[in-house]
Each structure stands twice: as C-alpha cells, then as structure tokens.
Design an enzyme around this catalytic site. Structure first.
Site, PDB file in Angstrom:
ATOM      1  N   THR A  70      41.879 -42.367  -5.456  1.00 33.74           N
ATOM      2  CA  THR A  70      41.111 -42.768  -6.634  1.00 33.74           C
ATOM      3  C   THR A  70      40.097 -41.697  -6.998  1.00 33.74           C
ATOM      4  O   THR A  70      39.931 -41.343  -8.170  1.00 33.74           O
ATOM      5  CB  THR A  70      40.378 -44.104  -6.380  1.00 33.74           C
ATOM      6  OG1 THR A  70      41.336 -45.128  -6.115  1.00 33.74           O
ATOM      7  CG2 THR A  70      39.537 -44.509  -7.587  1.00 33.74           C
ATOM      8  N   TRP A  81      41.972 -38.652  -8.349  1.00 34.16           N
ATOM      9  CA  TRP A  81      42.469 -38.881  -9.704  1.00 34.16           C
ATOM     10  C   TRP A  81      41.411 -38.492 -10.732  1.00 34.16           C
ATOM     11  O   TRP A  81      41.734 -37.981 -11.798  1.00 34.16           O
ATOM     12  CB  TRP A  81      42.844 -40.354  -9.878  1.00 34.16           C
ATOM     13  CG  TRP A  81      43.321 -40.694 -11.260  1.00 34.16           C
ATOM     14  CD1 TRP A  81      44.604 -40.641 -11.721  1.00 34.16           C
ATOM     15  CD2 TRP A  81      42.534 -41.155 -12.366  1.00 34.16           C
ATOM     16  NE1 TRP A  81      44.653 -41.029 -13.047  1.00 34.16           N
ATOM     17  CE2 TRP A  81      43.402 -41.347 -13.460  1.00 34.16           C
ATOM     18  CE3 TRP A  81      41.167 -41.414 -12.540  1.00 34.16           C
ATOM     19  CZ2 TRP A  81      42.953 -41.803 -14.708  1.00 34.16           C
ATOM     20  CZ3 TRP A  81      40.721 -41.864 -13.777  1.00 34.16           C
ATOM     21  CH2 TRP A  81      41.606 -42.041 -14.833  1.00 34.16           C
ATOM     22  N   HIS A  82      40.152 -38.717 -10.412  1.00 35.72           N
ATOM     23  CA  HIS A  82      39.080 -38.428 -11.366  1.00 35.72           C
ATOM     24  C   HIS A  82      38.833 -36.936 -11.543  1.00 35.72           C
ATOM     25  O   HIS A  82      38.301 -36.526 -12.581  1.00 35.72           O
ATOM     26  CB  HIS A  82      37.785 -39.109 -10.937  1.00 35.72           C
ATOM     27  CG  HIS A  82      37.739 -40.573 -11.272  1.00 35.72           C
ATOM     28  ND1 HIS A  82      38.302 -41.543 -10.477  1.00 35.72           N
ATOM     29  CD2 HIS A  82      37.221 -41.231 -12.344  1.00 35.72           C
ATOM     30  CE1 HIS A  82      38.114 -42.734 -11.034  1.00 35.72           C
ATOM     31  NE2 HIS A  82      37.469 -42.572 -12.168  1.00 35.72           N
ATOM     32  N   GLY A  83      39.202 -36.144 -10.593  1.00 32.85           N
ATOM     33  CA  GLY A  83      38.987 -34.718 -10.762  1.00 32.85           C
ATOM     34  C   GLY A  83      39.369 -33.917  -9.538  1.00 32.85           C
ATOM     35  O   GLY A  83      39.332 -34.415  -8.403  1.00 32.85           O
ATOM     36  N   PHE A 103      39.390 -36.098 -17.565  1.00 31.10           N
ATOM     37  CA  PHE A 103      40.303 -36.602 -16.550  1.00 31.10           C
ATOM     38  C   PHE A 103      41.711 -36.785 -17.063  1.00 31.10           C
ATOM     39  O   PHE A 103      42.582 -37.140 -16.321  1.00 31.10           O
ATOM     40  CB  PHE A 103      39.782 -37.937 -15.980  1.00 31.10           C
ATOM     41  CG  PHE A 103      38.353 -37.863 -15.539  1.00 31.10           C
ATOM     42  CD1 PHE A 103      37.926 -36.827 -14.725  1.00 31.10           C
ATOM     43  CD2 PHE A 103      37.434 -38.801 -15.957  1.00 31.10           C
ATOM     44  CE1 PHE A 103      36.606 -36.748 -14.316  1.00 31.10           C
ATOM     45  CE2 PHE A 103      36.122 -38.738 -15.545  1.00 31.10           C
ATOM     46  CZ  PHE A 103      35.703 -37.704 -14.731  1.00 31.10           C
TER      47      PHE A 103
END
Length: 491
Positions: A328, A331-333, A491
């Site tokens: 998680t 996924w954001h960066g 993102f």
C-alpha cells in the site's frame, strides 16, 4: 500538461454534456464518452494514451483468453490454464506499471549497493497509471472468479479504463459495479442536478479550500530542510502547518472523488463513495474503512483475502497484513518514506488487532469516542508527516520543530499574523472535514419530505443557489491560476 481547470469547466465539460444529450442512440453515446475520455487523457501527452490503450488491450485479451479456456470444460488442464492466463495478464499489467513508476527507485537501490547504474533514468510517470492499472487488474480477476463475463468488445474495456471522470486520480472503479451503466445508462433531471451539485462542491473544496491550505503550508513550513533546521519555523507554526497538511490532503483528494462522482451522475454512471469523513474515526482500523475506500477494499479483496486473510492463524494474518501495507505504501510512490508510511500504519493496525480495540471496548462508548478519536488523530497526524517528506533529514527536523528542539521559538510576529489573517478560514476547513454540513443539509431535507412548505422551498432554493455560488467563487479562484494539480496526480 493536463487540461487547465477553466478550460475543462467552461469548454470541455459543456461540449461533452451537450454532445451526449443530443445523441439518442446508446452505442453512439458510448462512442461520445469514449472520444471525450481519450481526448481528455491525451491532452497531457499522446504517448500516455498509448500506454493506457496498451494496458487495456492486455486486460481485454487476457479476459477473453480466460473466458475461452473456461468454456473448454473437457480439458483436464482447464483450471491450470486459467491460472496461467490470469498470472500472465496481471504480471504484464504490473510490468507496465513497474517500468514507469519503479524503474528509477530500483536503480537507486542497485546503485546504493553496487554503484551501478551510473545514471538513474528519469522516466516520466503517466498520469493516473496506478489507478487504471488496478482497475484493469480487478476486471481480469473478476472474470477469472466468474463474477462477471469477459467483455468481447475492446472499446468497452478501453472506455472502462479511460473514463475521464475518474481515470486520473480515482476512485478505483470495479467493472462489475458499472457493467450495467456501460451497457445502458439513464439520466434524469434529479441525477443531473445531484451531479452538478456534487461536482461544484468538489471543485470548491479544491480551488477554495485545498489550494488555500497548500499556500499557507508552503509559507509556514516549506520543504527546505535548511529553513526548518535553522529554527526559522516556530513551534506553533510547525503544528499549524502540519495540521493544515492533514486537512489539505483530505480536502484535495476527496474533492477529486466528489467531482468524479458528480461527473458520473451527469452521464448516468454511479460511482461508489471513496471517503466517509475519516477524521471522525475512533481507531486506525476505522480510519482505513473511511479513507480511500476503493484502494483499501481493492487490497482487501485482491491481495489480503487471496493470501489467506485471517483464516490461517494469527501469525499468518500478521504476515499478510505486513505484505498488504508494505505494498500500500509502495503503491503511493517509489520512495522509502512511502513504504515506511504503509508499515507505520501496519504497526498500529496490529496493535489494535492484538489488544488495543479490546481495551477501547471496555472503556465505554463515551470514553472510546473521546480517547479513540484523540489517539487516531495523533497517529494519523504523524503519519502524514512521514508521507509528505521524502527526505528523512527534513522529517527529523520537522518533528524536532514541533517540540521546540531546533532552538526555535514558540511563536513570532509572522506566525501570529498568519493565525489572525486566517482564523476564520481555519474554522471553515475544520468544519469541512466533519459531517456537520451534511447533517444540517439532511435535517433540512427531512423537514422538506414532511411537507413543511417553508423547508421545501428553502431546500429547493439552496439546492440551486449553493452550487451556483460555489462555481462562481471557484472560478474567481481559478482566474490567473488555471493549473491546479491534485496531489494524487503524482500517483
């Protein structure tokens, strides 16, 4: 460069709605929405559009292959072949995402340990690739699970991936949730009015509230570590800016979701809610049921549960949670701080799972409401600091500034001026992250339903006047500042 806000609101959107309204044939309506979606996305870069079209093609072919394999029930290797087709399709989608989003990150790690490569490649990230990649993966997995039928029209899969309402920054829409809308949509005056109102609320959230928050934050607590470490940021200023960032990221992201939901309603698409006032949560577990709901449920349904969820004992459950929250964050960066941000919440979720929620249950509803909310806000507050700054030296200095450990004063004339000049604004944005306005509007609507004439009239007037006023104020804010990127574009 993506569409400027004014160009989108006053040219692109009206032309799109007009064309959609005058077309009566449902197939031509689909082509209309697809055409405008592709134009919208290609505005940033035609090359980005080719990436999206390729990802949609992969998923289209993969789903069709799974469907054909499933039809051959006489083949003893059918299930194995279905898994292979699913694995290849998902892997190719993740490969496309990984090449664009994580190549530089991986190269930096390799360079740190091995010294190569000498030059880190600078690959431009296609806008919204994380969102539409997850959408396409959910589509293929749902076909594999036989929850939906494979679409044998590539155009429909491409339309699903490229819907301009939400393709850039969510919410992550599942094919099965809008499958009927893709086939046939009905719009009414009420849905159009609701869509316009929701869109105007989202636009105002972004242009009036979120952008103002961002401007104050930039002035009070810049990203420059030298400014922070030199003690130029006061204790009070550091707290105000950090709390304001916490408010800003919610207003900014939920604004986009509001606009997407509103745009969908205007053309008959029903998107699910993506935020449910997360800052009133009484635990981190509840917070993640209210924040970015489409992402949380995606990881739950397509990773956590397939890994075993909580069905294989406590140790395996914690391992599954570790994997989910590490990914998680990633996924954001493509940065270490995002991974640590995900694992930061993993720690607190484990603590709650093991004993903290049980303690909260013992202190009663009032105690839980007070202590639980304070605890949640504190945890989320420091989580957003970790999320905001990729440079750990800045994170360290910001935390020190919060407690006056940089030799910084508690306050000064500049900080006091910021507070006095924006005091009313601070109250407004705090109210904006709570359901207070929604509750009041609901009470007015309830009174209207009871046929109390004055309230029927008041509700109808407000339903017309407020969106117009918000649109006007948003336009004023946009003039001279027509490029207003949402934070989740990155993102």
């Amino acid at each position: 460069m993506v569409f400027s806000s004014l160009l989108f609101v006053y040219i692109f959107l009206p032309v799109n709605l007009l064309c959609y309204a005058v077309i009566s044939d449902i197939k031509k309506k689909k082509l209309c929405v697809l055409f405008f979606s592709l134009v919208f996305y290609a505005w940033s870069s035609p090359a980005y559009l080719l990436v999206m079209m390729f990802a949609a093609l992969i998923s289209y072919l993969g789903a069709v292959a799974i469907d054909k394999i499933s039809a051959n029930t006489d083949n003893p290797n059918m299930e194995r072949n279905r898994r292979i087709a699913l694995g290849i399709t998902v892997a190719l989608n993740l490969l496309v995402l990984g090449v664009f989003k994580y190549t530089g990150f991986v190269c930096e790690i390799l360079k740190f340990f091995t010294g190569v490569p000498k030059v880190i490649p600078d690959i431009i990230l296609p806008v919204g690739i994380s969102f539409y990649t997850f959408q396409l993966i959910s589509y293929v997995v749902d076909v594999y699970r036989k929850e939906i039928e494979a679409e044998h029209n590539y155009g429909k899969v491409l339309l699903y991936a490229s819907l301009f309402h939400q393709c850039i920054a969510g919410p992550i829409v599942r094919y099965k949730d809008i499958a009927d809308d893709l086939k046939e949509r009905k719009t009414s005056i009420n849905s159009m009015n609701d869509g316009i109102s929701r869109f105007c609320v989202g636009l105002a959230k972004k242009t009036i509230l979120a952008n103002t928050c961002a401007s104050i934050i930039k002035d009070v607590l810049p990203d420059d570590v030298s400014v922070v470490s030199a003690g130029q940021v006061t204790v009070l200023g550091a707290w105000i800016a950090s709390i304001l960032y916490m408010i800003y990221i919610y207003l900014d992201f939920s604004a986009y979701s509001d606009m997407a939901i509103g745009l969908g309603k205007m053309t008959g698409f029903q998107y699910k809610e993506n935020f449910n006032y997360p800052y009133i949560s009484k635990s981190i577990t509840e917070f993640w049921r209210r924040w970015h709901i489409s992402l949380s449920t995606f990881f739950r349904d397509y990773l956590y549960i397939p890994l075993g969820g909580n069905r294989k004992g406590l140790k395996r459950q914690i391992l599954n949670m570790f994997i989910v929250w590490g990914l998680t964050g990633l996924w954001h960066g493509a940065s270490v701080n995002f991974v640590l941000w995900g694992l930061y919440f993993f720690v607190f979720l484990c603590i709650e799972k093991l004993f903290l929620l049980k303690i909260f249950d013992r202190i009663g509803n009032i105690g839980k409401a007070i202590i639980g909310r304070i605890y949640t806000l504190i945890v989320v507050f420091f989580g957003w600091i970790l999320f905001r700054f990729e440079d750990f030296s800045v994170i360290k200095q910001v935390v020190k500034s919060l407690f006056g450990l940089n030799g910084n004063s508690f306050t000064n004339l500049e900080t006091n001026t910021v507070i006095l000049n924006n005091f009313i604004f601070f109250i407004i944005v705090i109210i904006a992250v709570t359901p207070l306005v929604k509750v009041i509007a609901g009470k007015i609507r309830e009174l209207g339903v009871k046929r109390e004439e004055a309230f029927v009239y008041l509700y109808n007037v407000l339903n017309i006047v407020i969106p117009v006023v918000l649109l006007f104020l948003s336009t004023v804010c946009l003039i001279g500042n027509s490029y207003n990127p949402f934070i989740y574009f990155r993102f």
